[in-house]
Write an enzyme that holds these catalytic residues in place. Structure first.
Site, PDB file in Angstrom:
ATOM      1  N   LYS A 188       0.813  -1.193   0.157  1.00 15.12           N
ATOM      2  CA  LYS A 188       0.028   0.023  -0.020  1.00 15.12           C
ATOM      3  C   LYS A 188       0.804   1.074   0.061  1.00 15.12           C
ATOM      4  CE  LYS A 188      -1.935  -1.059   3.779  1.00 15.12           C
ATOM      5  NZ  LYS A 188      -1.780  -2.422   4.314  1.00 15.12           N
ATOM      6  N   ARG A 211      -9.695   0.349   8.551  1.00 14.95           N
ATOM      7  CA  ARG A 211      -9.019  -1.256   9.059  1.00 14.95           C
ATOM      8  C   ARG A 211     -10.110  -2.079   9.401  1.00 14.95           C
ATOM      9  NH1 ARG A 211      -3.575   0.243   8.628  1.00 14.95           N
ATOM     10  NH2 ARG A 211      -2.005  -1.285   9.662  1.00 14.95           N
ATOM     11  N   ARG A 228      11.578  -5.176   4.823  1.00 14.69           N
ATOM     12  CA  ARG A 228      11.487  -3.530   4.556  1.00 14.69           C
ATOM     13  C   ARG A 228      12.410  -2.782   5.182  1.00 14.69           C
ATOM     14  NH1 ARG A 228       5.098  -1.805   5.070  1.00 14.69           N
ATOM     15  NH2 ARG A 228       5.538  -2.333   7.118  1.00 14.69           N
ATOM     16  N   ARG A 238      11.343  -0.883  10.499  1.00 16.31           N
ATOM     17  CA  ARG A 238      10.319  -0.568  11.536  1.00 16.31           C
ATOM     18  C   ARG A 238      10.250  -1.575  12.716  1.00 16.31           C
ATOM     19  NH1 ARG A 238       4.937   0.553   8.262  1.00 16.31           N
ATOM     20  NH2 ARG A 238       3.907  -0.594  10.112  1.00 16.31           N
ATOM     21  N   ARG A 269       0.057  -9.145  12.955  1.00 15.60           N
ATOM     22  CA  ARG A 269      -0.777  -8.359  12.061  1.00 15.60           C
ATOM     23  C   ARG A 269      -1.395  -8.965  10.985  1.00 15.60           C
ATOM     24  NH1 ARG A 269       4.498  -4.941  10.637  1.00 15.60           N
ATOM     25  NH2 ARG A 269       3.149  -3.647   9.363  1.00 15.60           N
TER      26      ARG A 269
HETATM   27  P1  AMP Z   1       0.655   0.600   9.038  1.00 20.47           P
HETATM   28  O1  AMP Z   1       1.925   1.307   8.802  1.00 20.47           O
HETATM   29  O2  AMP Z   1      -0.699   0.771   8.238  1.00 20.47           O
HETATM   30  O3  AMP Z   1       1.138  -1.046   8.761  1.00 20.47           O
HETATM   31  O4  AMP Z   1       0.121   0.545  10.671  1.00 20.47           O
HETATM   32  C1  AMP Z   1       1.016   0.291  11.596  1.00 20.47           C
HETATM   33  C2  AMP Z   1       0.337  -0.216  12.906  1.00 20.47           C
HETATM   34  O5  AMP Z   1      -0.625   1.343  13.119  1.00 20.47           O
HETATM   35  C3  AMP Z   1      -0.803  -0.876  12.727  1.00 20.47           C
HETATM   36  O6  AMP Z   1      -0.229  -2.247  13.215  1.00 20.47           O
HETATM   37  C4  AMP Z   1      -1.782  -0.454  13.867  1.00 20.47           C
HETATM   38  O7  AMP Z   1      -1.404  -0.934  15.257  1.00 20.47           O
HETATM   39  C5  AMP Z   1      -1.832   1.082  13.720  1.00 20.47           C
HETATM   40  N1  AMP Z   1      -2.712   1.655  12.765  1.00 20.47           N
HETATM   41  C6  AMP Z   1      -2.478   2.120  11.467  1.00 20.47           C
HETATM   42  N2  AMP Z   1      -3.746   2.499  10.815  1.00 20.47           N
HETATM   43  C7  AMP Z   1      -4.621   1.895  11.837  1.00 20.47           C
HETATM   44  C8  AMP Z   1      -6.168   1.668  11.699  1.00 20.47           C
HETATM   45  N3  AMP Z   1      -6.830   2.501  10.703  1.00 20.47           N
HETATM   46  N4  AMP Z   1      -6.809   1.486  12.819  1.00 20.47           N
HETATM   47  C9  AMP Z   1      -6.136   0.821  13.756  1.00 20.47           C
HETATM   48  N5  AMP Z   1      -5.041   0.746  13.977  1.00 20.47           N
HETATM   49  C10 AMP Z   1      -4.150   1.408  12.857  1.00 20.47           C
END
Ligand code: AMP
Length: 215
Positions: A14, A89, A128, A161, A172
């Site tokens: 994404k 999400r 990554r 990360r 995840r």
């Molecule tokens: P990402 O960078 O999108 O993979 O997000 C990293 C982490 O942030 C996720 O594993 C969640 O803990 C939190 N997170 C990001 N976006 C959301 C969302 N829309 N709803 C809930 N948690 C989120």
């Protein structure tokens, strides 16, 4: 206001697709993950509330997410084009977005669903690397930078990360399967879902995404 949504499991691409689409368009990129990581770094109340969930690979509460989305979009121009990355999400977040867009006259035009084999996502995430300064995304095997540990774009330091370790990645993926995957049917029923094969190269996903957006 119009918006597209990038949907897909962790590591489906994404963020990489968002970076590619931003180059040739006026999309405003809204990544809830980036916003939360910035909040954690700055030590804000939002960051403090989100950190433990993020470290464990769990989702942050729907209320908190909807609140930061409302604040972020608040005063954007009526003709703004938004690109949501990592949001919504959950079904609750998707319904919250529908309510918010009904209030402000927003329309979701496309949901690009990045489809990839979950098995393939584990090595993708663990390899990554992200630039500390500009956020550009690389991969130690699939998309290596010209010089190890250094961003091709601005020379920034590349880092891994905290949540890209195998244990958190497994959590995840599970969270995606149970809480996020139901959004596929939600948006299919609205007639705006487009499946994008995210199993091969980033360039291929980009071309498929552009074709879906321009169809
Ligand atoms: P990402 O960078 O999108 O993979 O997000 C990293 C982490 O942030 C996720 O594993 C969640 O803990 C939190 N997170 C990001 N976006 C959301 C969302 N829309 N709803 C809930 N948690 C989120």
């Amino acid at each position: 206001m119009e918006a597209i949504i990038l949907l897909g499991g962790p590591g489906a691409g994404k963020g990489t697709l968002a970076d590619a689409l931003k180059k040739d368009s006026s999309f405003i990129h809204i990544s809830t993950g980036d916003m939360l990581r910035a909040a954690v770094k700055e030590g804000t109340d939002v960051g403090l509330a989100a950190k433990d969930c993020m470290d464990a690979g769990k989702l942050v509460s729907d209320d908190l997410i909807l609140q930061i989305i409302r604040t972020r979009i608040g005063k954007k121009a009526a003709d703004a084009k938004l690109m949501f990355d990592g949001f919504p999400r959950t079904i609750e977040q998707a319904e919250g977005l529908q309510t918010f867009f009904a209030e402000i006259g927003g329309t979701i035009t496309h949901v690009l669903n990045l489809v990839a084999d979950p098995e393939a996502l584990i090595p993708r995430l663990c390899g990554r690397r992200t630039c500390k300064t500009c956020g550009a995304i690389f991969h130690v095997v699939n998309m290596p930078p010209k010089e190890e540990g250094v961003c091709d774009l601005d020379g920034g330091e590349l880092f891994q990360r905290d949540d890209d370790n195998e244990e958190t990645v497994m959590n995840r993926l599970e969270v995606y399967k149970t809480q996020t995957a139901p959004l596929i049917d939600f948006y299919k029923n609205l007639g705006i879902l487009h499946d994008i094969d995210a199993g091969s190269t980033a360039k291929n996903s980009e071309l498929l995404a552009l074709a879906a957006l321009n169809a």
